[in-house]
Scaffold this active site. Structure first.
Site, PDB file in Angstrom:
ATOM      1  CE  LYS A 188      -3.441   3.220   0.740  1.00 18.40           C
ATOM      2  NZ  LYS A 188      -3.645   4.107   1.911  1.00 18.40           N
ATOM      3  CD  GLU A 195      -1.890   8.423  -4.459  1.00 21.03           C
ATOM      4  OE1 GLU A 195      -3.329   7.478  -4.504  1.00 21.03           O
ATOM      5  OE2 GLU A 195      -2.602   9.221  -3.727  1.00 21.03           O
ATOM      6  NE  ARG A 293       2.745  15.420  -3.759  1.00 24.49           N
ATOM      7  CZ  ARG A 293       1.227  14.568  -2.864  1.00 24.49           C
ATOM      8  NH1 ARG A 293       1.467  14.623  -1.266  1.00 24.49           N
ATOM      9  NH2 ARG A 293       0.836  13.595  -4.034  1.00 24.49           N
ATOM     10  CG  HIS A 457      36.291   3.753   1.211  1.00 24.66           C
ATOM     11  ND1 HIS A 457      35.741   3.184   2.921  1.00 24.66           N
ATOM     12  CD2 HIS A 457      36.126   5.193   1.099  1.00 24.66           C
ATOM     13  CE1 HIS A 457      35.938   3.902   3.467  1.00 24.66           C
ATOM     14  NE2 HIS A 457      36.106   5.050   2.425  1.00 24.66           N
TER      15      HIS A 457
HETATM   16  P1  NBP Z   1      -9.513   9.298  11.315  1.00 20.64           P
HETATM   17  O1  NBP Z   1      -7.360   8.911  10.795  1.00 20.64           O
HETATM   18  O2  NBP Z   1      -9.487  11.070  11.447  1.00 20.64           O
HETATM   19  O3  NBP Z   1      -9.191   9.018  12.896  1.00 20.64           O
HETATM   20  C1  NBP Z   1     -10.788   9.206  13.300  1.00 20.64           C
HETATM   21  C2  NBP Z   1     -10.637   7.736  14.630  1.00 20.64           C
HETATM   22  O4  NBP Z   1      -9.542   7.630  15.382  1.00 20.64           O
HETATM   23  C3  NBP Z   1     -11.947   7.744  15.368  1.00 20.64           C
HETATM   24  O5  NBP Z   1     -12.496   7.359  14.890  1.00 20.64           O
HETATM   25  C4  NBP Z   1     -10.974   8.538  16.526  1.00 20.64           C
HETATM   26  O6  NBP Z   1     -12.000   7.614  17.795  1.00 20.64           O
HETATM   27  C5  NBP Z   1     -10.293   7.169  16.641  1.00 20.64           C
HETATM   28  N1  NBP Z   1      -9.443   7.347  17.718  1.00 20.64           N
HETATM   29  C6  NBP Z   1      -8.526   8.241  17.334  1.00 20.64           C
HETATM   30 BR1  NBP Z   1      -8.016   9.806  17.347  1.00 20.64          BR
HETATM   31  N2  NBP Z   1      -7.657   7.862  18.715  1.00 20.64           N
HETATM   32  C7  NBP Z   1      -8.113   6.538  19.620  1.00 20.64           C
HETATM   33  C8  NBP Z   1      -7.767   5.926  20.689  1.00 20.64           C
HETATM   34  N3  NBP Z   1      -6.713   6.547  21.649  1.00 20.64           N
HETATM   35  N4  NBP Z   1      -8.477   4.854  21.045  1.00 20.64           N
HETATM   36  C9  NBP Z   1      -9.546   5.082  20.324  1.00 20.64           C
HETATM   37  N5  NBP Z   1      -9.910   5.774  18.913  1.00 20.64           N
HETATM   38  C10 NBP Z   1      -9.029   6.585  18.431  1.00 20.64           C
HETATM   39  O7  NBP Z   1      -9.937   8.464  10.773  1.00 20.64           O
HETATM   40  P2  NBP Z   1      -9.753   7.713   9.345  1.00 20.64           P
HETATM   41  O8  NBP Z   1     -10.294   9.675   8.099  1.00 20.64           O
HETATM   42  O9  NBP Z   1     -11.234   7.749   8.957  1.00 20.64           O
HETATM   43  O10 NBP Z   1      -9.051   7.107   9.052  1.00 20.64           O
HETATM   44  C11 NBP Z   1      -9.307   6.318   9.546  1.00 20.64           C
HETATM   45  C12 NBP Z   1      -7.762   5.044   9.303  1.00 20.64           C
HETATM   46  O11 NBP Z   1      -7.564   4.904   7.327  1.00 20.64           O
HETATM   47  C13 NBP Z   1      -6.318   5.877   9.711  1.00 20.64           C
HETATM   48  O12 NBP Z   1      -5.335   4.757   9.389  1.00 20.64           O
HETATM   49  C14 NBP Z   1      -6.377   6.237   7.794  1.00 20.64           C
HETATM   50  O13 NBP Z   1      -4.660   6.684   7.853  1.00 20.64           O
HETATM   51  C15 NBP Z   1      -6.621   5.280   6.828  1.00 20.64           C
HETATM   52  N6  NBP Z   1      -6.915   6.274   6.162  1.00 20.64           N
HETATM   53  C16 NBP Z   1      -7.101   5.406   5.145  1.00 20.64           C
HETATM   54  C17 NBP Z   1      -7.289   6.580   3.837  1.00 20.64           C
HETATM   55  C18 NBP Z   1      -6.966   5.167   1.761  1.00 20.64           C
HETATM   56  O14 NBP Z   1      -7.514   5.952   1.002  1.00 20.64           O
HETATM   57  N7  NBP Z   1      -7.197   3.829   2.725  1.00 20.64           N
HETATM   58  C19 NBP Z   1      -7.615   7.666   3.626  1.00 20.64           C
HETATM   59  C20 NBP Z   1      -7.808   8.300   4.669  1.00 20.64           C
HETATM   60  C21 NBP Z   1      -7.840   7.730   6.252  1.00 20.64           C
HETATM   61  P3  NBP Z   1     -12.890   9.203  18.042  1.00 20.64           P
HETATM   62  O15 NBP Z   1     -14.754   9.550  17.181  1.00 20.64           O
HETATM   63  O16 NBP Z   1     -13.535   8.801  19.778  1.00 20.64           O
HETATM   64  O17 NBP Z   1     -12.570  10.503  18.487  1.00 20.64           O
END
Ligand code: NBP
Length: 485
Positions: A188, A195, A293, A457
């Site tokens: 990934k 990308e 960037r 070296h």
């Molecule tokens: P975020 O990365 O913004 O994380 C928010 C979530 O994490 C909420 O559910 C929050 O709970 C929880 N959280 C946090 Br912050 N600290 C916590 C803790 N100590 N214990 C339990 N829960 C906790 O969410 P997202 O943007 O939906 O992304 C989720 C994952 O997916 C990330 O790893 C991100 O890098 C990845 N991602 C992937 C893509 C992709 O294209 N694949 C895109 C965007 C993100 P709360 O509601 O209680 O604060």
């Protein structure tokens, strides 16, 4: 005291921000899935469940309840912020899960964290699967490209579930068991690095055409639309046309002209380059994209340098149509280099960490759901299917032919960029990489001579086995069999 929940769900999601809630909805929409959901802050769970009654979610207020609501072997996908939050959730799940259960991290973890976590969780008898999920919010909801690592045992349970929600490209689901522990997250990561390179190359192509021919963003949008009907067909080329065509409602100007020209990054490109440096793999296209960037985001330095001299005369091309075609070919050739370098990094990572990664399968699962989805990926799959031991993707017959066709145009474009004072770091570094790789002799021989001069070296010779050192501060005779420093 709350009574234990009936174990009715076959899959759970922990973390219901945008990615987790969309993934949970995707899972719930597929026949056979009942989805348990949990979020640290219960309001998010409540909102999701009440806004989507059709999903039949099984909500929980605590992780114990969540675990009770899952059938054995339990499987839960964590979609929380990468880093410490992911560690916190893993530790909490380990407390309520049992040996044989499966914890999946679907966030954007650094693969070395995944290796560490897999090792620690495995000691409890619980399976840990780091999985790359690409495609952003929309992919999570409608069908992402999924790159799971982890054990074969975990894949047996997870495989059908992940297959049910993955994007489908040409009739095939965009998911495969990539390899053990960190393999999914490394693939990934490199996908995202590619990308970066893809987007930088598109940016350079746009800039060269605009400044060389004076065409407007809308006219260049037409060119990208046309390109999207040929060998460059891809999601990124398609959306480039859309962005270039967009007019700012407030000023009436092309949106691209009112967007601040400082590109952001979340760090995955840098991870890809850092890992490549550790593995000794030249991913110059990705590195140039990351650096471009960074350069764009240095306003003070840019302002200070803006008066430095450039070409004396305004640069324009004599044959705009011919130039546009040259740029198209240069873009395609540079793209081949970027993908070839990305696959080199995957291969080197697999060797270093002991993963049995099927390269052709990786290209296949990137064909749908993810940002780099492209027709071109079929050619990569074909290349590895024809020759699984291919040492450099760009030497496969199809790519060799494509590069042969593009090479003169590629040089013309890089020359034009240099003469016109237009920065084209990814185009030019890709061409330099190509020339470096195909060279009979490289000045690395002189580098070795210099290293031997100042640091003893040593060097190897082209005409006999062994290691040699010249007595530079003595009588300059050569001695053999010296230790390598
Ligand atoms: P975020 O990365 O913004 O994380 C928010 C979530 O994490 C909420 O559910 C929050 O709970 C929880 N959280 C946090 Br912050 N600290 C916590 C803790 N100590 N214990 C339990 N829960 C906790 O969410 P997202 O943007 O939906 O992304 C989720 C994952 O997916 C990330 O790893 C991100 O890098 C990845 N991602 C992937 C893509 C992709 O294209 N694949 C895109 C965007 C993100 P709360 O509601 O209680 O604060």
């Amino acid at each position: 005291m709350a009574t234990a929940k009936e174990a009715q769900a076959n899959i759970g999601v922990v973390g219901l921000a945008v990615m987790g809630s969309n993934l949970a909805r995707n899972l719930a929409s597929r026949a056979g899935n009942t989805v348990a959901v949990y979020n640290r802050t219960y309001e998010k769970t409540d909102t999701l469940v009440s806004e989507h009654p059709e999903a039949g979610f099984v909500p929980s207020k605590s992780l114990q309840e969540f675990a009770d609501s899952l059938r054995r072997p339990r499987a839960a996908i964590i979609m929380v912020k990468a880093g410490a939050p992911t560690d916190a959730v893993i530790n909490q799940l380990v407390e309520v899960f049992e040996p044989g259960d499966i914890i999946v991290d679907g966030g954007n973890a650094l693969f070395t964290d995944t290796i560490r976590r897999e090792k620690a969780v495995r000691e409890t008898g619980i399976n840990f699967v780091g999985t790359g999920i690409s495609g952003g919010e929309e992919g999570a909801l409608k069908g992402p490209s999924i790159m799971p690592g982890g054990s074969a045992e975990a894949w047996e349970t997870l495989g059908p579930i992940l297959t049910s929600i993955a994007a489908v490209a040409e009739g095939e689901p965009c998911v495969t068991h990539v390899g053990t522990d960190g393999a999914g997250h490394v693939v990934k990561m490199i996908h995202t690095g590619i990308e970066y390179a893809d987007m930088q190359l598109i940016g350079e192509a746009y800039d060269l055409i605009r400044r060389g021919t004076g065409k407007s963003p809308a006219e260049i949008a037409d060119i990208f639309e046309e390109w999207n009907r040929g060998e460059l067909e891809s999601y990124l080329i398609e959306i480039t046309a859309e962005v270039l065509r967009q007019v700012d409602a407030e000023t009436g100007r092309p949106l691209v002209d009112v967007i601040l020209d400082q590109a952001g990054a979340k760090g995955t490109g840098a991870w890809t380059v850092q890992t490549a440096l550790d593995l000794g793999i030249p991913v110059s296209g990705i590195a140039e994209a990351v650096f471009a960037r960074s350069l764009s985001s240095k306003p003070d330095q840019r302002a200070a340098a803006s008066g430095l001299p450039g070409p004396a005369e305004e640069w324009t091309v004599d044959d705009p149509d011919g130039f546009v075609e040259d740029v198209r070919r240069a873009l395609y050739a540079s793209k081949i280099v970027a993908y070839s370098q990305g696959f080199d990094e995957i291969v080197a990572g697999a060797e270093q960490y002991g993963w049995d990664i099927k390269k052709g399968e990786i290209a296949k699962i990137w064909r749908g759901g993810c940002i780099i989805r492209a027709q071109f990926l079929n050619r990569i799959t074909d290349a590895y299917e024809e020759n699984s031991g291919l040492v450099a993707l760009l030497t496969a017959p199809y790519f060799r032919e494509a590069l042969t066709g593009a090479e003169p145009a590629w040089r013309r474009v890089v020359i034009a960029a240099v003469q016109g004072g237009i920065p084209a770091p990814a185009f030019s570094s890709s061409l330099a990489y190509y020339d470096g790789l195909r060279a009979d002799r490289l000045p690395a021989a002189l580098t070795q001579g210099l290293r031997d001069f100042f640091g003893a070296h040593t060097y190897k010779r082209i005409d006999k086995e062994g290691t040699f050192h010249t007595l530079w501060s003595g009588d300059r005779t050569e001695i053999e069999g010296v230790d390598t420093h």
